[in-house]
Design an enzyme around this catalytic site. Structure first.
Site, PDB file in Angstrom:
ATOM      1  N   VAL A  88      78.304   9.864  47.915  1.00 48.59           N
ATOM      2  CA  VAL A  88      77.288   9.103  47.173  1.00 48.59           C
ATOM      3  C   VAL A  88      77.341   7.659  47.636  1.00 48.59           C
ATOM      4  O   VAL A  88      78.409   7.046  47.669  1.00 48.59           O
ATOM      5  CB  VAL A  88      77.535   9.188  45.642  1.00 48.59           C
ATOM      6  CG1 VAL A  88      76.563   8.278  44.893  1.00 48.59           C
ATOM      7  CG2 VAL A  88      77.400  10.625  45.148  1.00 48.59           C
ATOM      8  N   ALA A 113      80.265   3.071  47.865  1.00 51.36           N
ATOM      9  CA  ALA A 113      80.084   4.510  48.092  1.00 51.36           C
ATOM     10  C   ALA A 113      81.352   5.242  47.657  1.00 51.36           C
ATOM     11  O   ALA A 113      82.375   4.620  47.380  1.00 51.36           O
ATOM     12  CB  ALA A 113      79.810   4.782  49.572  1.00 51.36           C
ATOM     13  N   LYS A 114      81.289   6.536  47.587  1.00 58.71           N
ATOM     14  CA  LYS A 114      82.488   7.338  47.326  1.00 58.71           C
ATOM     15  C   LYS A 114      82.217   8.761  47.770  1.00 58.71           C
ATOM     16  O   LYS A 114      81.064   9.211  47.789  1.00 58.71           O
ATOM     17  CB  LYS A 114      82.819   7.334  45.830  1.00 58.71           C
ATOM     18  CG  LYS A 114      84.295   7.543  45.554  1.00 58.71           C
ATOM     19  CD  LYS A 114      85.101   6.272  45.759  1.00 58.71           C
ATOM     20  CE  LYS A 114      86.563   6.488  45.501  1.00 58.71           C
ATOM     21  NZ  LYS A 114      87.285   5.218  45.425  1.00 58.71           N
ATOM     22  N   GLY A 115      83.282   9.475  48.092  1.00 54.03           N
ATOM     23  CA  GLY A 115      83.137  10.878  48.475  1.00 54.03           C
ATOM     24  C   GLY A 115      84.174  11.718  47.766  1.00 54.03           C
ATOM     25  O   GLY A 115      85.204  11.211  47.315  1.00 54.03           O
TER      26      GLY A 115
END
Ligand code: NAD
Length: 429
Positions: free
Chosen positions: A73, A118-120
Site C-alpha cells: 500500500v 508505504a507498507k507491505g
C-alpha cells in the site's frame, strides 16, 4: 511444474477488534480539526494512493503448494518516493498495512526525510517456515510488486519478521530483473551490500534519544529509573541493550511467548544472546515468568511497547503503572485508550515520532547508495541523534502552542507538512 499436491490457503483471520486504520483516522481527524485543515486537503491526505494485492504461490519443503496473500500500500507520495517496511505475519491484513503506510507518511514528514509513506505485508508464519521457504516467498512477492517499487518510486525496508537477509533477497531479485545491481531499491540491507552502518540498531537508537528527552521533560533520573520492554526483536532488543549499557535497570522484557521479570534488573546481554540462539526467551534463568498483559501492568517509570499493535486498549490502559510510554512498535495503543492515558497523566511519545529512527537511517542508506559513498557509524549515529532530538523538540513545542498531547502534536506536524507540499505541487490535471 506439475501440481500433484493439494494447494492449501491459510485460513482468513478475523480483523482485529481495534482496527489500526480506524485508529489512524481518528487521530488524523483530531489533528486535522485542530489544524483547521481545509476539506479538500483532508479528503486527499486520508485516502491511500495505491493498493496492490498479490497472490504468492510457493512450494513448501514437504512438496505441498500454498498460495499466500500479500499487499503493498502506498499511502502518499507528495514528499517523495514512498518508503515503508515489509511485514511477514499470520495476522497481517489490508487495514493493518493501510494504517502502517499512513503512519509512514506522517513519520517521514515529522523527521523531515523526503519520502512518502508505504507498507507491505505477506500473511504467513515465518516461525514455522524454513529459510528456503522464506526466501521463495520473498522473491515471489518481490516479483509481484516489482512494477510499483524502485529507488525513485517506493523503497521497502525491514519490519516484523523480516531482516537484512530478506532485504538482500529483495535487492537481488529486483536487480536480476533490471540486469544490473540496484542497491537503492530497499534499505536495511547488510553492510557490504549497500547497507548502512547503524541501520540495524537505528530504531532502537532513536528510541534512546526519545527516552532521554522524555526523562528530561518529566525530570526523571534515568540512573534510578525502572524500565519495562515489551518485545525483544530488532526494536525491543536493541533499546534494552542500549539502556542496559548506560546502566538503566531493565526490570522486564517479553516476546510472543510471554515475559520475564526481575526486580533487580535482567541481565539483558545474556537474555538477548539466549533469544538469538533459541528464538524464544522461554527457558532463560534469571527472572520470573509473567504474561505479556501482566508485563504491561508492572510498576515502572518507562514502558516501551516494542512488539505489535493494540497492546494498550481501554481494557488495560487504566491499569498501567508507568509515567512515560515510548512507543517503539507501530500502533501499540488503540485510539480509544488515548483519553485514559491522558487522564492518568501518562506522558506518551507516539509511534510516528518515537520509532522514526529506522526511517531516518534508511534515508541515510538511500543517500549513500545513490552516491556510492559510505559513512562511518559515528557519523550515522550523530546525525540520527540530532534529527530525532530536533523532531522531539518541535513536537513538544507544538504541545504548548496548540495545547494538545504529544500524539496530536506529532500528527499535526506531519499533516501540516504534507498538506503544505501538496498545496505547492497542486492538483493534476
Ligand atoms: P521483530 O520481528 O524483530 O520482533 C518482534 C518482537 O515482538 C519479537 O520479540 C516477537 O516475539 C514479539 N511479539 C510479536 N507478537 C507479539 C505479541 N502478540 N505479544 C508480545 N510480543 C510479541 O520486529 P521489530 O522489527 O522489532 O518490530 C517490532 C515493532 O516495531 C513493530 O510494530 C514494527 O512495525 C515496529 N517498527 C520496526 C522498525 C524496524 O526498523 N524494524 C521501525 C519502526 C517500527
Amino acid at each position: 511444474m506439475s501440481v500433484t499436491q493439494p494447494i492449501t490457503t491459510p485460513p482468513v483471520r478475523e480483523a482485529p477488534e481495534h482496527n489500526p486504520f480506524e485508529s489512524m483516522l481518528r487521530r488524523f481527524d483530531k489533528a486535522a480539526e485542530t489544524l483547521g485543515l481545509d476539506d479538500g486537503l483532508y479528503q486527499i491526505l486520508k485516502a491511500p494512493e495505491k493498493e496492490l494485492k498479490v497472490a504468492i504461490p510457493i512450494q513448501r519443503d514437504d512438496g505441498t503448494y500454498e498460495v499466500l496473500e500479500g499487499w503493498r500500500v502506498q499511502h502518499n507520495s507528495a514528499m517523495g518516493p514512498c518508503k515503508g517496511g515489509i511485514r511477514y505475519s499470520p495476522h497481517v491484513n489490508v487495514d493493518e498495512v493501510r494504517a502502517l503506510a499512513a503512519w509512514m507518511t506522517w513519520k517521514c514528514a515529522i523527521v523531515g526525510v523526503p519520502f512518502g509513506g508505504a507498507k507491505g505485508g505477506v500473511r504467513c508464519n515465518p516461525r514455522e517456515m524454513s529459510l528456503k521457504e522464506i526466501e521463495k516467498v520473498t522473491r515471489r512477492y518481490t516479483s509481484a510488486i516489482m512494477d510499483i517499487i524502485g529507488p525513485d518510486r517506493d523503497v521497502p525496508a525491514p519490519d516484523m519478521y523480516t531482516n537484512e537477509q530478506v532485504m538482500a533477497w529483495i535487492m537481488d531479485t529486483y536487480s536480476v530483473h533490471h540486469r544490473h545491481t540496484v542497491t537503492g531499491v530497499v534499505t536495511g540491507k547488510p553492510w557490504g551490500l549497500g547497507g548502512s552502518m547503524g541501520r540495524k540498531e537505528a530504531t532502537g537508537r532513536g528510541l534512546l534519544t526519545m527516552v532521554r528527552e522524555a526523562s528530561r521533560v518529566k525530570k526523571l533520573d534515568l540512573a534510578k529509573a525502572e524500565v519495562v520492554v515489551q518485545g525483544s526483536g530488532n526494536v525491543g532488543g536493541t533499546i534494552a541493550v542500549l539502556l542496559s549499557e548506560i546502566g538503566v535497570n531493565i526490570k522486564a522484557m517479553s516476546d510472543i511467548d510471554g515475559g520475564l521479570v526481575n526486580e533487580k534488573g535482567l541481565d539483558v546481554p545474556a537474555l538477548v544472546a539466549y533469544i538469538e540462539k533459541h528464538r524464544t526467551l522461554d527457558g532463560f534463568k534469571g527472572g520470573d515468568r509473567c504474561s505479556n498483559q501482566e508485563l504491561l501492568e508492572l510498576r515502572c517509570d518507562i514502558l516501551l511497547p516494542c512488539a505489535t499493535e493494540n497492546e494498550i486498549t481501554p481494557a488495560n490502559a487504566g491499569k498501567l503503572n508507568c509515567k512515560i510510554i515510548v512507543e517503539g512498535a507501530n500502533g501499540p495503543t488503540a485510539a480509544d485508550a488515548d483519553a485514559i492515558l491522558d487522564s492518568n497523566d501518562v506522558f506518551v511519545i507516539p509511534d510516528i515520532l518515537a520509532n522514526a529512527g529506522g526511517v531516518v537511517v534508511s534515508y541515510f542508506e538511500w543517500v549513500q547508495d545513490r552516491r556510492g559513498y559510505f559513512w562511518d557509524e559515528r557519523d550515522v549515529n550523530n546525525r540520527l541523534h540530532k534529527t530525532m532530538q530536533k523532531a522531539f523538540r518541535q513536537v513538544l513545542k507544538r504541545t504548548k502552542t496548540s495545547k494538545v498531547n504529544m500524539r496530536t502534536a506529532a500528527y499535526m506536524d506531519g499533516i501540516d507538512r504534507v498538506a503544505h507540499v501538496t498545496k505547492m505541487r497542486g492538483l493534476y490535471p
